[in-house]
Write a protein that holds these residues in place. Structure first.
Motif, PDB file in Angstrom:
ATOM      1  N   THR A  19      -2.990   5.455  -9.715  1.00  0.00           N
ATOM      2  CA  THR A  19      -4.267   5.432  -8.998  1.00  0.00           C
ATOM      3  C   THR A  19      -4.591   3.985  -8.644  1.00  0.00           C
ATOM      4  OG1 THR A  19      -4.991   7.328 -10.310  1.00  0.00           O
ATOM      5  CG2 THR A  19      -6.672   6.165  -9.056  1.00  0.00           C
ATOM      6  N   PRO A  20      -4.034   3.487  -7.556  1.00  0.00           N
ATOM      7  CA  PRO A  20      -4.216   2.072  -7.224  1.00  0.00           C
ATOM      8  C   PRO A  20      -5.590   1.786  -6.628  1.00  0.00           C
ATOM      9  CG  PRO A  20      -2.956   3.157  -5.512  1.00  0.00           C
ATOM     10  CD  PRO A  20      -3.174   4.188  -6.590  1.00  0.00           C
ATOM     11  N   THR A  21      -5.985   0.534  -6.739  1.00  0.00           N
ATOM     12  CA  THR A  21      -7.179   0.032  -6.077  1.00  0.00           C
ATOM     13  C   THR A  21      -6.745  -0.935  -4.984  1.00  0.00           C
ATOM     14  OG1 THR A  21      -8.519   0.226  -8.087  1.00  0.00           O
ATOM     15  CG2 THR A  21      -9.327  -1.261  -6.370  1.00  0.00           C
ATOM     16  N   ILE A  22      -7.151  -0.660  -3.754  1.00  0.00           N
ATOM     17  CA  ILE A  22      -6.803  -1.501  -2.612  1.00  0.00           C
ATOM     18  C   ILE A  22      -8.060  -2.239  -2.167  1.00  0.00           C
ATOM     19  CG2 ILE A  22      -5.737  -1.585  -0.344  1.00  0.00           C
ATOM     20  CD1 ILE A  22      -3.923  -0.464  -2.538  1.00  0.00           C
TER      21      ILE A  22
ATOM     22  N   VAL B  71       0.844  -1.209   0.000  1.00  0.00           N
ATOM     23  CA  VAL B  71       0.000   0.000   0.000  1.00  0.00           C
ATOM     24  C   VAL B  71       0.870   1.246   0.000  1.00  0.00           C
ATOM     25  CG1 VAL B  71      -1.668   1.328   1.345  1.00  0.00           C
ATOM     26  CG2 VAL B  71      -1.986  -1.144   1.042  1.00  0.00           C
ATOM     27  N   HIS B  72       1.934   1.249   0.784  1.00  0.00           N
ATOM     28  CA  HIS B  72       2.866   2.379   0.816  1.00  0.00           C
ATOM     29  C   HIS B  72       3.477   2.624  -0.563  1.00  0.00           C
ATOM     30  CE1 HIS B  72       6.186   4.961   2.200  1.00  0.00           C
ATOM     31  NE2 HIS B  72       6.954   4.212   1.425  1.00  0.00           N
TER      32      HIS B  72
ATOM     33  N   LEU C 122       2.383   1.652  -3.575  1.00  0.00           N
ATOM     34  CA  LEU C 122       1.396   2.046  -4.578  1.00  0.00           C
ATOM     35  C   LEU C 122       0.923   3.480  -4.369  1.00  0.00           C
ATOM     36  CD1 LEU C 122      -0.789  -1.184  -4.944  1.00  0.00           C
ATOM     37  CD2 LEU C 122       1.162  -0.429  -6.308  1.00  0.00           C
ATOM     38  N   ARG C 123       0.760   3.882  -3.123  1.00  0.00           N
ATOM     39  CA  ARG C 123       0.267   5.236  -2.862  1.00  0.00           C
ATOM     40  C   ARG C 123       1.321   6.306  -3.105  1.00  0.00           C
ATOM     41  NH1 ARG C 123      -3.600   4.053   2.472  1.00  0.00           N
ATOM     42  NH2 ARG C 123      -5.357   3.230   1.247  1.00  0.00           N
ATOM     43  N   HIS C 124       2.567   5.908  -3.258  1.00  0.00           N
ATOM     44  CA  HIS C 124       3.638   6.845  -3.590  1.00  0.00           C
ATOM     45  C   HIS C 124       4.125   6.651  -5.021  1.00  0.00           C
ATOM     46  CE1 HIS C 124       3.706   7.158   0.814  1.00  0.00           C
ATOM     47  NE2 HIS C 124       4.312   8.302   0.653  1.00  0.00           N
ATOM     48  N   SER C 125       3.343   5.984  -5.839  1.00  0.00           N
ATOM     49  CA  SER C 125       3.760   5.668  -7.207  1.00  0.00           C
ATOM     50  C   SER C 125       3.241   6.637  -8.244  1.00  0.00           C
ATOM     51  CB  SER C 125       3.273   4.262  -7.566  1.00  0.00           C
ATOM     52  OG  SER C 125       1.846   4.231  -7.603  1.00  0.00           O
ATOM     53  N   GLU C 126       2.462   7.651  -7.839  1.00  0.00           N
ATOM     54  CA  GLU C 126       1.830   8.599  -8.755  1.00  0.00           C
ATOM     55  C   GLU C 126       0.827   7.908  -9.681  1.00  0.00           C
ATOM     56  OE1 GLU C 126       4.807  10.843 -10.781  1.00  0.00           O
ATOM     57  OE2 GLU C 126       5.579  11.767  -8.935  1.00  0.00           O
TER      58      GLU C 126
END
Length: 286
Positions: free
Chosen positions: A131-134, A122-123, A125-129
């Motif tokens: 739009t992830p789905t969790i 999660v860390h 993906l959320r810092h990857s620029e």
């Protein structure tokens, strides 16, 4: 339809590779190999993990890394049945599937929902620029169902790009080599490699000599200087340069898996490697 079958003892074949680290604690990677003629689901996962294992083979790591290539569901069940005594060595795990298309990324948490691998992915993906789905865990999907079943309850999540069952190409002839691209495979690879950086470096160091100040010079953390600006003296008369603290050496020593980020090597980029893999697959398919 006539199904000519019989009930008899047979066999199940799966592939397994163990990269041994400094500890017996394991990180499990698993990809299913039972979907014939489907590129994204799951030739892409097999190709990505094969390349990751190859890159990791020469690295010094804290964890041991187990790569498992097996038929979906029955393969994971078979491995768990044969390795129940060692399954508790698994401290982190990822199922890798459908990583060659341009959707997502999507991450499905382990059954526990708050494990270190959940937080690490999660860390990242959320810092990857992006739009992830969790997603929270559910008993529908890939082999995370087996590893996270109540009797094992292992910290294993699912990493994919588009969510399974929600794209029209899923389980059809449209899931072919034209559907996946080297750039998408490379991005999936980098997201997983960066997650490994987080996991490998998620450690708390304990001071084994906490009484009085440490002698840092002999441990290579301070450089000795003969004079000049920035010089200071310790209580023991040792000359130290306040600007000479070797953060670069310290970081290099402890960021062990950063070599997995092969985009730093222009001679062997993830995109080029993925392109070669696709070219080979196309050649074999002919």
């Amino acid at each position: 339809m006539v199904i000519d079958s019989s009930l008899a003892d047979g066999c199940l074949t799966y592939g397994e590779y163990l990269h041994e680290g400094e500890t017996e604690d394991e990180f499990l990677f698993s990809a299913h190999v039972c979907h014939p003629s489907l590129a994204n689901d799951n030739c892409s996962g097999v190709a990505l993990l094969t390349h990751l294992a190859k890159r990791m083979a020469g690295l010094r790591t804290r964890y041991s890394y187990r790569f498992l290539f097996a038929p979906g569901t029955i393969g994971a069940i078979t491995w768990l049945a044969r390795n129940e005594d060692r399954s508790q060595r698994i401290k982190h795990g990822l199922i890798v599937s459908m990583v060659g298309d341009g959707g997502g990324p999507t991450y499905k948490k382990s059954r526990r929902g708050n494990t270190r691998i959940d937080r690490a992915v999660v860390h990242t993906l959320r810092h990857s620029e992006l739009t992830p789905t969790i997603l929270d865990f559910s008993p529908y999907g890939y082999d995370e169902r087996q590893y996270c079943s109540p009797g094992f309850n292992l910290p294993v999540g699912l990493f994919q790009r588009s969510k399974f069952g929600e794209i029209p190409q899923c389980h059809t002839s449209a899931d072919n080599l034209d559907f996946i691209t080297p750039n998408n495979l490379a991005l999936s690879y980098h997201l997983i490699a960066e997650t490994l950086d987080v996991v490998e470096n998620d450690a708390v160091y304990r001071n084994t000599m906490p009484k009085c100040e440490p002698q840092l010079g002999r441990r290579g953390l301070y450089g000795m200087v003969g004079g000049g600006q920035g010089r200071c003296s310790s209580q023991h008369g040792h000359a130290m340069d306040s600007q000479s603290f070797r953060w670069d050496a310290f970081a290099a020593r402890h960021r062990r898996t950063s070599q997995l980020a092969i985009r730093r090597d222009p001679k062997d980029s993830a995109t080029a490697a993925a392109q070669r893999a696709l070219d080979n697959l196309r050649h074999d398919s002919r």
